[in-house]
Design an enzyme around this catalytic site. Structure first.
Site, PDB file in Angstrom:
ATOM      1  N   GLY A 131       0.834  -1.203   0.000  1.00  0.00           N
ATOM      2  CA  GLY A 131       0.000   0.000   0.000  1.00  0.00           C
ATOM      3  C   GLY A 131       0.862   1.243   0.000  1.00  0.00           C
ATOM      4  CB  ALA A 176       0.664   7.824   4.446  1.00  0.00           C
ATOM      5  CB  VAL A 177      -1.263   3.004   5.138  1.00  0.00           C
ATOM      6  CG1 VAL A 177      -1.860   1.901   5.995  1.00  0.00           C
ATOM      7  CG2 VAL A 177      -2.341   4.033   4.802  1.00  0.00           C
ATOM      8  N   GLY A 178       2.054   2.571   5.389  1.00  0.00           N
ATOM      9  CA  GLY A 178       3.202   1.715   5.719  1.00  0.00           C
ATOM     10  C   GLY A 178       3.813   2.121   7.056  1.00  0.00           C
ATOM     11  CD  GLU A 180       6.691  -5.895  -2.061  1.00  0.00           C
ATOM     12  OE1 GLU A 180       7.155  -4.936  -2.713  1.00  0.00           O
ATOM     13  OE2 GLU A 180       7.151  -7.038  -2.108  1.00  0.00           O
ATOM     14  CB  CYS A 227       2.928  -0.258  -7.186  1.00  0.00           C
ATOM     15  SG  CYS A 227       3.290  -1.959  -7.625  1.00  0.00           S
TER      16      CYS A 227
HETATM   17  P1  NAD Z   1      -3.399   2.377   1.226  1.00  0.00           P
HETATM   18  O1  NAD Z   1      -2.121   2.455   1.966  1.00  0.00           O
HETATM   19  O2  NAD Z   1      -4.345   3.503   1.327  1.00  0.00           O
HETATM   20  O3  NAD Z   1      -4.236   1.078   1.709  1.00  0.00           O
HETATM   21  C1  NAD Z   1      -3.651  -0.204   1.776  1.00  0.00           C
HETATM   22  C2  NAD Z   1      -4.374  -1.014   2.859  1.00  0.00           C
HETATM   23  O4  NAD Z   1      -4.219  -0.370   4.124  1.00  0.00           O
HETATM   24  C3  NAD Z   1      -5.861  -1.196   2.635  1.00  0.00           C
HETATM   25  O5  NAD Z   1      -6.209  -2.532   2.933  1.00  0.00           O
HETATM   26  C4  NAD Z   1      -6.495  -0.226   3.608  1.00  0.00           C
HETATM   27  O6  NAD Z   1      -7.736  -0.683   4.099  1.00  0.00           O
HETATM   28  C5  NAD Z   1      -5.489  -0.180   4.739  1.00  0.00           C
HETATM   29  N1  NAD Z   1      -5.458   1.147   5.415  1.00  0.00           N
HETATM   30  C6  NAD Z   1      -5.688   2.349   4.834  1.00  0.00           C
HETATM   31  N2  NAD Z   1      -5.565   3.342   5.756  1.00  0.00           N
HETATM   32  C7  NAD Z   1      -5.235   2.739   6.928  1.00  0.00           C
HETATM   33  C8  NAD Z   1      -4.957   3.213   8.246  1.00  0.00           C
HETATM   34  N3  NAD Z   1      -5.023   4.515   8.544  1.00  0.00           N
HETATM   35  N4  NAD Z   1      -4.662   2.317   9.200  1.00  0.00           N
HETATM   36  C9  NAD Z   1      -4.599   0.997   8.914  1.00  0.00           C
HETATM   37  N5  NAD Z   1      -4.864   0.493   7.681  1.00  0.00           N
HETATM   38  C10 NAD Z   1      -5.170   1.340   6.706  1.00  0.00           C
HETATM   39  O7  NAD Z   1      -2.988   2.056  -0.276  1.00  0.00           O
HETATM   40  P2  NAD Z   1      -3.934   1.947  -1.543  1.00  0.00           P
HETATM   41  O8  NAD Z   1      -4.469   3.288  -1.886  1.00  0.00           O
HETATM   42  O9  NAD Z   1      -4.896   0.822  -1.372  1.00  0.00           O
HETATM   43  O10 NAD Z   1      -2.878   1.485  -2.658  1.00  0.00           O
HETATM   44  C11 NAD Z   1      -2.140   2.370  -3.414  1.00  0.00           C
HETATM   45  C12 NAD Z   1      -0.710   2.445  -2.935  1.00  0.00           C
HETATM   46  O11 NAD Z   1      -0.131   1.152  -2.869  1.00  0.00           O
HETATM   47  C13 NAD Z   1       0.175   3.202  -3.914  1.00  0.00           C
HETATM   48  O12 NAD Z   1       1.074   4.023  -3.208  1.00  0.00           O
HETATM   49  C14 NAD Z   1       0.923   2.099  -4.656  1.00  0.00           C
HETATM   50  O13 NAD Z   1       2.140   2.493  -5.229  1.00  0.00           O
HETATM   51  C15 NAD Z   1       1.097   1.097  -3.571  1.00  0.00           C
HETATM   52  N6  NAD Z   1       1.311  -0.241  -4.125  1.00  0.00           N
HETATM   53  C16 NAD Z   1       2.515  -0.837  -3.970  1.00  0.00           C
HETATM   54  C17 NAD Z   1       2.728  -2.086  -4.531  1.00  0.00           C
HETATM   55  C18 NAD Z   1       4.050  -2.792  -4.412  1.00  0.00           C
HETATM   56  O14 NAD Z   1       4.122  -3.974  -4.741  1.00  0.00           O
HETATM   57  N7  NAD Z   1       5.105  -2.145  -3.953  1.00  0.00           N
HETATM   58  C19 NAD Z   1       1.691  -2.719  -5.209  1.00  0.00           C
HETATM   59  C20 NAD Z   1       0.485  -2.065  -5.331  1.00  0.00           C
HETATM   60  C21 NAD Z   1       0.290  -0.831  -4.774  1.00  0.00           C
END
Ligand code: NAD
Length: 460
Positions: A190, A193-195, A212, A246
């Protein structure tokens, strides 16, 4: 009936893991076979859910979600026996006549948190590694793609014992609750920020994590490249899933003599993929929701559009677009684009391109289009990125034998194929010594002669 709490779900998984049944290869092969059957039996429902959530065509869904999963499962099943084998390592002179080896063992109960952009593949690809390595898993899919999330929960409940794999649906609140539990590994895909939130929560239990994450994936184009082929491949990578990938090429750094030909060829390729009006093409996906549509629409300013730029909020359609002459602080140049918009920036030479990349956070992927091995070597040596692909885009992601992952702010840890197996394993070192062959050298009382011998043993 009482509703299950996150703790009771994790406990059910933990009981199964601690019972030891996940260790044998037969159990792991059985779970991987169950995952494959689950996908085969539900292809039609997956196509439908993907069309509902992302307007993805059947062909694109097969290529980027289901097909990738089949190849990961096949690869894991074929190589599992050799991955599970113990590896002999040297003991060093001072441990002779002992023996030492490393043996991969499962971590326990793992949490997989997935994003919305490839909502099935990014939830299940880590699961393949988790099951192959002998773990039990809890999956939290994205709430932004509700049809796929629902379908995933139903399919998993029908195909797996609830003591082996479970799905918890929901958004921030549900994920926050889950993160309070103790897991033995968290695999998060994801945003950056959430990472950070996930890493903070994992630190409470000292849980190891794979992150990731995203960021901007730059693309360098030099005059030694076949610009026509480069433009076709970049156009494909930028419009796959409408750029919501991504590893999509985020922006283009054009070296002298390339940008005019590139823009002409890019435009030609887009028309050949999607016709004169991409909104009418069944092969062109839509933006996931209004919030992301609005974010992307704000990046489209009239004066910088050199191709495309059309949008339709009702339909969440954004046309494949080229931007140029952007100010350095334009959001399209500072934020991850995650949509079908490609800014082109021009630089004087390769050094300026390398400096531009090195002045920014380490990319998840770096793309170079060049036919000159000297340029290829220079860029590979002078830049840092999770992966680097020369003369193509995105394809490194879908290759089971190529480890994938970010570095710095684009993530930590690697996955795919053996790298996924390793991410969910602990390579335990085991050393065994017999009772005979006792060397008294290490025991007190210590003498000068002992010290001399110990120095010799350590090589000085
Ligand atoms: P996101 O970080 O918003 O959400 C990812 C997950 O985290 C979801 O399941 C969501 O429910 C959960 N989440 C969201 N906010 C949260 C919080 N405050 N506390 C706890 N959990 C929370 O990401 P997204 O918008 O779903 O995905 C897009 C991002 O992911 C982009 O930055 C993209 O580059 C990245 N991405 C990376 C890869 C990779 O393999 N490196 C693959 C796909 C996407």
């Amino acid at each position: 009936m009482l509703t299950e709490t996150p703790a009771s779900k994790v406990n059910a998984l933990r009981r199964c893991f601690e019972g030891g049944e996940t260790r044998p290869i037969a159990w792991r092969q059985k779970q991987l076979a169950a995952l494959e059957s689950m996908l085969r039996d539900n292809e039609a429902a997956i196509f439908e859910a993907m069309a509902t959530d992302l307007s993805k065509s059947q062909t694109e869904t097969y290529a980027t979600e289901i097909g990738l999963l089949y190849s990961e499962i096949r690869h894991a099943r074929r190589h599992l026996k050799s991955w599970m084998k113990a590896q002999r390592v040297s003991t060093g002179l001072h441990n002779l006549p002992g023996k030492a080896w490393t043996k991969p063992e499962p971590l326990g109960v793992v949490l997989i948190i997935a994003p919305w952009n490839y909502p099935l593949m990014l939830a299940l690809s880590p699961l393949i590694g988790a099951l192959a390595a002998g773990n039990c898993a809890l999956i939290k899919p994205s709430e932004m793609t509700p049809s796929v999330s629902r379908l995933l929960a139903e399919m998993v409940a029908r195909s797996f014992s609830r003591s082996v794999v479970q799905v918890v649906e929901g958004g921030v609140e549900e994920t926050t609750q889950l993160l309070r539990e103790r897991f033995d590994h968290i695999f998060f895909t994801g945003s950056e920020a959430v990472g950070r939130i996930v890493m903070r929560a994992a630190s409470e239990h000292l849980t190891p994590i794979t992150l990731e994450l995203g960021g901007k994936c730059p693309c360098i184009l030099t005059s030694s490249a076949d610009i026509k082929v480069a433009a076709r491949r970049i156009a494909w990578g930028k419009t796959l899933n409408a750029g919501q990938t991504c590893v999509a090429p985020d922006y283009l750094i054009a070296l002298p003599g390339t940008s005019e030909v590139f823009k002409r060829e890019f435009t030609r390729q887009i028309k050949s993929f999607f016709g004169e009006d991409s909104q009418n093409s069944k092969s062109y996906p839509r933006i996931v929701n209004d919030q992301h549509f609005d974010r992307l629409a704000r990046m489209l300013s009239e004066e910088s559009i050199s191709y495309g730029g059309q949008s339709d909020r009702e339909d969440r359609f954004i046309a494949p677009t080229l931007l140029e002459n952007l100010p350095v602080d334009a959001p399209a140049l500072t934020d991850e684009i995650f949509g079908p918009i490609l800014p082109v920036i021009e630089v004087a030479d390769l050094k300026e391109a390398i400096d531009h990349i090195n002045a920014r956070p380490k990319p998840l992927s770096l793309y170079l289009f060049s036919n000159d091995t000297d340029e290829q070597r220079r860029v590979a040596e002078a830049t840092r990125s999770g992966t680097m692909l020369i003369n193509d885009v995105v394809m490194q992601f879908g290759t089971t034998t190529v480890p994938f992952g970010g570095v710095g702010s684009s993530g930590m840890g690697q996955s795919h194929g053996k790298a996924s197996f390793d991410a969910f394993s602990h390579h335990k070192s085991i050393m065994r010594k017999p009772f005979w062959g006792e060397v008294k050298l290490r025991y007190a009382p210590y003498t000068k002669r002992q010290e001399r011998l110990i120095r010799l043993l350590f090589g000085r």
